[in-house]
Write a protein that holds these residues in place. Structure first.
Motif, PDB file in Angstrom:
ATOM      1  N   LEU A 215      98.695 -56.048  72.616  1.00 28.17           N
ATOM      2  CA  LEU A 215      97.866 -55.005  72.009  1.00 28.17           C
ATOM      3  C   LEU A 215      97.011 -54.299  73.055  1.00 28.17           C
ATOM      4  CD1 LEU A 215      96.552 -56.487  68.640  1.00 28.17           C
ATOM      5  CD2 LEU A 215      98.204 -54.652  68.986  1.00 28.17           C
ATOM      6  N   GLY A 216      96.453 -55.070  73.973  1.00 29.74           N
ATOM      7  CA  GLY A 216      95.661 -54.464  75.038  1.00 29.74           C
ATOM      8  C   GLY A 216      96.491 -53.556  75.926  1.00 29.74           C
ATOM      9  N   LEU A 217      97.715 -53.943  76.175  1.00 28.26           N
ATOM     10  CA  LEU A 217      98.596 -53.126  77.011  1.00 28.26           C
ATOM     11  C   LEU A 217      98.929 -51.807  76.327  1.00 28.26           C
ATOM     12  CD1 LEU A 217     100.292 -53.020  79.607  1.00 28.26           C
ATOM     13  CD2 LEU A 217     102.131 -54.081  78.325  1.00 28.26           C
ATOM     14  N   THR A 218      99.075 -51.817  75.017  1.00 23.94           N
ATOM     15  CA  THR A 218      99.454 -50.591  74.322  1.00 23.94           C
ATOM     16  C   THR A 218      98.269 -49.724  73.922  1.00 23.94           C
ATOM     17  OG1 THR A 218      99.497 -51.742  72.198  1.00 23.94           O
ATOM     18  CG2 THR A 218     101.565 -51.607  73.420  1.00 23.94           C
TER      19      THR A 218
ATOM     20  N   ARG B 177      93.295 -47.276  77.433  1.00 24.41           N
ATOM     21  CA  ARG B 177      93.502 -45.870  77.735  1.00 24.41           C
ATOM     22  C   ARG B 177      94.002 -45.545  79.133  1.00 24.41           C
ATOM     23  NH1 ARG B 177      89.382 -42.534  74.172  1.00 24.41           N
ATOM     24  NH2 ARG B 177      89.446 -43.892  72.381  1.00 24.41           N
ATOM     25  N   ASP B 178      93.622 -46.275  80.130  1.00 26.25           N
ATOM     26  CA  ASP B 178      94.095 -45.936  81.469  1.00 26.25           C
ATOM     27  C   ASP B 178      94.683 -47.161  82.161  1.00 26.25           C
ATOM     28  OD1 ASP B 178      91.850 -47.337  82.140  1.00 26.25           O
ATOM     29  OD2 ASP B 178      90.947 -45.802  83.377  1.00 26.25           O
ATOM     30  N   PHE B 179      95.229 -46.932  83.347  1.00 23.08           N
ATOM     31  CA  PHE B 179      95.934 -47.997  84.063  1.00 23.08           C
ATOM     32  C   PHE B 179      95.022 -49.177  84.365  1.00 23.08           C
ATOM     33  CE2 PHE B 179      97.096 -50.002  88.072  1.00 23.08           C
ATOM     34  CZ  PHE B 179      98.368 -50.447  87.754  1.00 23.08           C
ATOM     35  N   TYR B 180      93.806 -48.906  84.767  1.00 25.75           N
ATOM     36  CA  TYR B 180      92.887 -49.967  85.166  1.00 25.75           C
ATOM     37  C   TYR B 180      92.532 -50.863  83.979  1.00 25.75           C
ATOM     38  CZ  TYR B 180      92.537 -46.925  89.159  1.00 25.75           C
ATOM     39  OH  TYR B 180      92.837 -46.146  90.241  1.00 25.75           O
ATOM     40  N   MET B 181      92.373 -50.271  82.805  1.00 28.56           N
ATOM     41  CA  MET B 181      92.105 -51.077  81.620  1.00 28.56           C
ATOM     42  C   MET B 181      93.361 -51.828  81.186  1.00 28.56           C
ATOM     43  SD  MET B 181      89.842 -48.855  79.072  1.00 28.56           S
ATOM     44  CE  MET B 181      88.926 -47.482  79.662  1.00 28.56           C
ATOM     45  N   ARG B 182      94.514 -51.168  81.266  1.00 31.74           N
ATOM     46  CA  ARG B 182      95.765 -51.799  80.845  1.00 31.74           C
ATOM     47  C   ARG B 182      96.141 -52.967  81.735  1.00 31.74           C
ATOM     48  NH1 ARG B 182      98.286 -46.271  80.352  1.00 31.74           N
ATOM     49  NH2 ARG B 182      97.761 -45.669  78.244  1.00 31.74           N
TER      50      ARG B 182
ATOM     51  N   HIS C 195      94.315 -55.380  82.590  1.00 29.27           N
ATOM     52  CA  HIS C 195      93.703 -56.624  82.131  1.00 29.27           C
ATOM     53  C   HIS C 195      94.515 -57.311  81.042  1.00 29.27           C
ATOM     54  CE1 HIS C 195      90.074 -56.261  84.444  1.00 29.27           C
ATOM     55  NE2 HIS C 195      90.010 -54.997  84.107  1.00 29.27           N
ATOM     56  N   GLY C 196      95.214 -56.545  80.210  1.00 32.70           N
ATOM     57  CA  GLY C 196      95.984 -57.143  79.114  1.00 32.70           C
ATOM     58  C   GLY C 196      97.020 -58.146  79.588  1.00 32.70           C
ATOM     59  N   PRO C 197      97.969 -57.716  80.403  1.00 35.35           N
ATOM     60  CA  PRO C 197      98.997 -58.671  80.816  1.00 35.35           C
ATOM     61  C   PRO C 197      98.516 -59.714  81.814  1.00 35.35           C
ATOM     62  CG  PRO C 197      99.552 -56.453  81.551  1.00 35.35           C
ATOM     63  CD  PRO C 197      98.291 -56.364  80.775  1.00 35.35           C
ATOM     64  N   THR C 198      97.543 -59.388  82.634  1.00 36.35           N
ATOM     65  CA  THR C 198      97.171 -60.351  83.667  1.00 36.35           C
ATOM     66  C   THR C 198      96.238 -61.434  83.166  1.00 36.35           C
ATOM     67  OG1 THR C 198      95.354 -58.929  84.390  1.00 36.35           O
ATOM     68  CG2 THR C 198      97.457 -58.716  85.530  1.00 36.35           C
ATOM     69  N   LYS C 199      95.498 -61.176  82.136  1.00 37.10           N
ATOM     70  CA  LYS C 199      94.557 -62.189  81.666  1.00 37.10           C
ATOM     71  C   LYS C 199      95.086 -62.899  80.421  1.00 37.10           C
ATOM     72  CE  LYS C 199      90.648 -60.604  84.066  1.00 37.10           C
ATOM     73  NZ  LYS C 199      91.462 -60.101  85.120  1.00 37.10           N
TER      74      LYS C 199
END
Length: 129
Positions: free
Chosen positions: A28-31, A34-39, A41-45
């Motif tokens: 959900l965080g990946l999708t 809004r931008d690359f820097y925020m995205r 965090h989704g897959p890495t954490k």
């Protein structure tokens, strides 16, 4: 009294459900971010934690079935927790190097993202008459 196998099945089920929840939150965080820097965090954490929980559950299940410790899942988990932060750091550094656009409300004074002639706000205010 609850047997050992029943208790282990409960622990394995807990790790499977927790892993699924963390992986879902990461997706959900990946999708939705809004931008690359925020995205990033989704897959890495959260997704890393989700996959780690699933691997721990798998390690517990196969250790319970085979009556011995399962080392493959342990090695995969260690490798995952070592490589995920390193790859995220390298992705973030390359995004800073390429000056990818950021979502406006999250802007901060990061020197790598400033333009060549751009100064701090304080210096601009002191130059104006």
């Amino acid at each position: 009294m609850i047997g050992f196998h029943t208790a282990m099945e409960g622990v394995i089920a807990f790790f499977m459900v927790a892993g699924g929840v963390f992986a879902f939150i990461g997706a959900l965080g990946l999708t939705h971010l809004r931008d690359f820097y925020m995205r990033l965090h989704g897959p890495t954490k959260t997704t890393t934690l989700g996959v780690g929980c699933v691997l721990i559950a798998s390690m517990g299940y196969f250790s319970l079935v085979k009556e011995g410790l399962s080392y493959q899942e342990l090695l995969i988990t260690v490798f995952l927790f070592i490589t995920a932060p390193v790859s995220a750091h390298l992705l973030a550094k390359s995004a800073l190097h390429q000056k990818l656009p950021r979502f406006e409300p999250t802007r901060d004074d990061i020197p790598e993202l400033k333009e060549q002639g751009e100064d701090d706000e304080g210096e601009r205010a002191s130059r104006q008459p």
